[in-house]
Write an enzyme that holds these catalytic residues in place. Structure first.
Site, short mmCIF file in Angstrom:
data_model
loop_
_atom_site.label_atom_id
_atom_site.label_comp_id
_atom_site.label_asym_id
_atom_site.label_seq_id
_atom_site.Cartn_x
_atom_site.Cartn_y
_atom_site.Cartn_z
N CYS A 17 35.51 34.11 32.97
CA CYS A 17 36.81 33.82 32.36
C CYS A 17 36.84 32.33 32.02
O CYS A 17 35.93 31.57 32.38
CB CYS A 17 37.94 34.16 33.33
SG CYS A 17 37.89 33.16 34.84
N HIS A 46 32.96 31.98 43.08
CA HIS A 46 32.32 32.89 44.03
C HIS A 46 31.18 33.67 43.36
O HIS A 46 31.35 34.82 42.97
CB HIS A 46 33.37 33.84 44.62
CG HIS A 46 34.22 33.19 45.66
ND1 HIS A 46 35.47 33.64 46.00
CD2 HIS A 46 33.98 32.11 46.45
CE1 HIS A 46 35.97 32.86 46.96
NE2 HIS A 46 35.08 31.92 47.23
N CYS A 101 41.49 26.10 38.51
CA CYS A 101 41.83 26.82 37.28
C CYS A 101 43.27 26.47 36.88
O CYS A 101 44.17 26.52 37.72
CB CYS A 101 41.70 28.32 37.51
SG CYS A 101 42.33 29.29 36.11
N HIS A 129 41.70 33.65 51.86
CA HIS A 129 41.05 33.41 50.57
C HIS A 129 41.36 31.98 50.14
O HIS A 129 42.48 31.51 50.30
CB HIS A 129 41.55 34.41 49.52
CG HIS A 129 40.80 34.34 48.23
ND1 HIS A 129 41.09 33.40 47.26
CD2 HIS A 129 39.76 35.06 47.75
CE1 HIS A 129 40.26 33.56 46.23
NE2 HIS A 129 39.44 34.56 46.52
N GLU A 131 42.03 30.54 47.41
CA GLU A 131 43.18 30.37 46.51
C GLU A 131 44.49 30.46 47.28
O GLU A 131 45.42 29.67 47.06
CB GLU A 131 43.16 31.41 45.39
CG GLU A 131 44.27 31.14 44.38
CD GLU A 131 44.43 32.23 43.32
OE1 GLU A 131 45.57 32.43 42.87
OE2 GLU A 131 43.43 32.87 42.95
N CYS A 200 46.39 36.56 36.62
CA CYS A 200 45.94 35.93 35.38
C CYS A 200 45.48 36.96 34.35
O CYS A 200 45.15 38.10 34.67
CB CYS A 200 44.86 34.89 35.68
SG CYS A 200 43.21 35.56 35.81
N SER A 229 37.35 37.98 45.11
CA SER A 229 38.53 38.86 45.17
C SER A 229 38.64 39.72 43.92
O SER A 229 38.83 40.93 44.00
CB SER A 229 39.80 38.01 45.33
OG SER A 229 40.95 38.81 45.22
N ASN A 230 38.50 39.10 42.73
CA ASN A 230 38.71 39.89 41.51
C ASN A 230 37.63 40.96 41.33
O ASN A 230 37.90 42.04 40.81
CB ASN A 230 38.85 38.98 40.29
CG ASN A 230 37.55 38.41 39.80
OD1 ASN A 230 36.84 39.04 39.02
ND2 ASN A 230 37.20 37.21 40.24
#
EC number: 1.17.7.4
Length: 316
Positions: A17, A46, A101, A129, A131, A200, A229-230
């Site tokens: 991304c 990651h 980000c 996490h 973030e 996002c 995570s994503n």
């Protein structure tokens, strides 16, 4: 010997991304500007392949700022950091570059704005996490309460149910988050939500593309890291959307060929921090064993680009 036929559905968008692309570029440009070594607090993104590639260029990855010397630049990862980290770097007069980000930074600004208006924050996210740690660390202890599930919403202890706002981690499952938000609104009718969803665009787009391919696939592989995570959310989305075998692989060597023996259709996607070279490696592994027909399934087009910080655009 004839290879068995296999239709390979390639999800799009997939892989890098704009935030990941920018973070990697920041490390590369920092090494170019200041020379090696450049220190990076936490994995920049990651993905082991990406981290190892940057390490080869001269990046040194550490977990905490106190592992960095005062006289070398340090970069903060794309996931964001608590406010105390840049404050400590400034106190030590270090050169630091924030690769957070911009979409995560937007959530940080949102949380601060709500706090300035006297609201206590609830964050929907995963405990531990980076973030989540970074976002919760924008405000003093106790000002951000974490909920991970609908069940957590029922037990969270707030200061004043009429003075609340919520934010979310940017890489969550869209479907799971809808349920948690509904539970928050039911228990705290006056809670203030984001102007625009915090999850996002890239997370949402990758999940939608997996939903599009899942019903057609005997199996789905998500190229990504186990601490991403994503990427893990993409595996869950694939399974929920009707694909019985939905698995995470870091690269082609992780494919369990026995588990997918006899398949006729395979879906492939990748988390937002997985480079295209690893996706191509997986496709090539299937070409070695099958007579592959690739079908691209594109559900959205992405043309987002984020600028790198000015300090890297200026001459040394």
């Amino acid at each position: 010997m004839n290879k068995p036929p296999l239709t390979l559905y390639l999800a799009a968008p997939r892989g890098f991304c704009a935030g990941v692309d920018r973070a990697i570029k920041i490390v590369e440009m920092a090494i170019e500007k200041w020379g090696a070594p450049v220190y990076v607090r936490h994995e920049i993104v990651h993905n082991k392949f990406v981290v190892d590639s940057l390490r080869d260029l001269g990046a040194v990855f550490v977990e905490e700022l106190d592992e960095c010397p005062d006289d070398r630049p340090v970069i903060f990862s794309a996931h964001g950091v608590p406010k105390a980290v840049p404050a400590a770097a400034a106190k030590r007069e270090m050169i630091y570059v924030d690769a957070t980000c911009p979409l995560v930074s937007k959530v940080h600004i949102e949380a601060q704005r709500h706090a300035d208006n006297g609201l206590q924050m609830i964050m929907i996210g995963h405990a531990g996490h980076p973030e989540t740690v970074g976002t919760m660390g924008q405000l003093p202890d106790g000002e951000v309460l974490l909920v991970e599930t609908v069940e957590d919403v029922a037990t969270v202890q707030v200061r004043n149910p009429e003075q609340l706002a919520f934010v979310t981690q940017t890489t969550l499952s869209v479907d799971d988050t809808i349920d948690i938000v509904a539970a928050l609104n039911a228990r705290f009718p006056k809670i203030v939500g984001p102007h625009k969803e915090d999850i996002c665009y890239a997370t949402t787009n990758r999940q939608e593309s997996v939903k599009a391919i899942a019903p057609k696939c005997d199996a789905i592989l998500v190229v990504g890291a186990p601490n991403s995570s994503n990427s893990k959310r993409l595996v869950e989305v694939g399974a929920r959307a009707g694909c019985a075998y939905s698995q995470l692989v870091q690269r082609a060597t992780d494919i369990d060929w026995r588990a997918i023996d006899g398949i006729k259709t395979m879906g492939i996607t990748a988390g937002a921090s997985a480079p295209e070279v690893l996706i191509n490696e997986v496709i090539d592994a299937f070409r070695d064993k099958y007579d592959v027909t690739v079908e691209l399934v594109e559900t959205a087009k992405e043309n987002v680009e984020f600028k790198v910080p000015r300090v890297l655009r200026e001459p040394a």
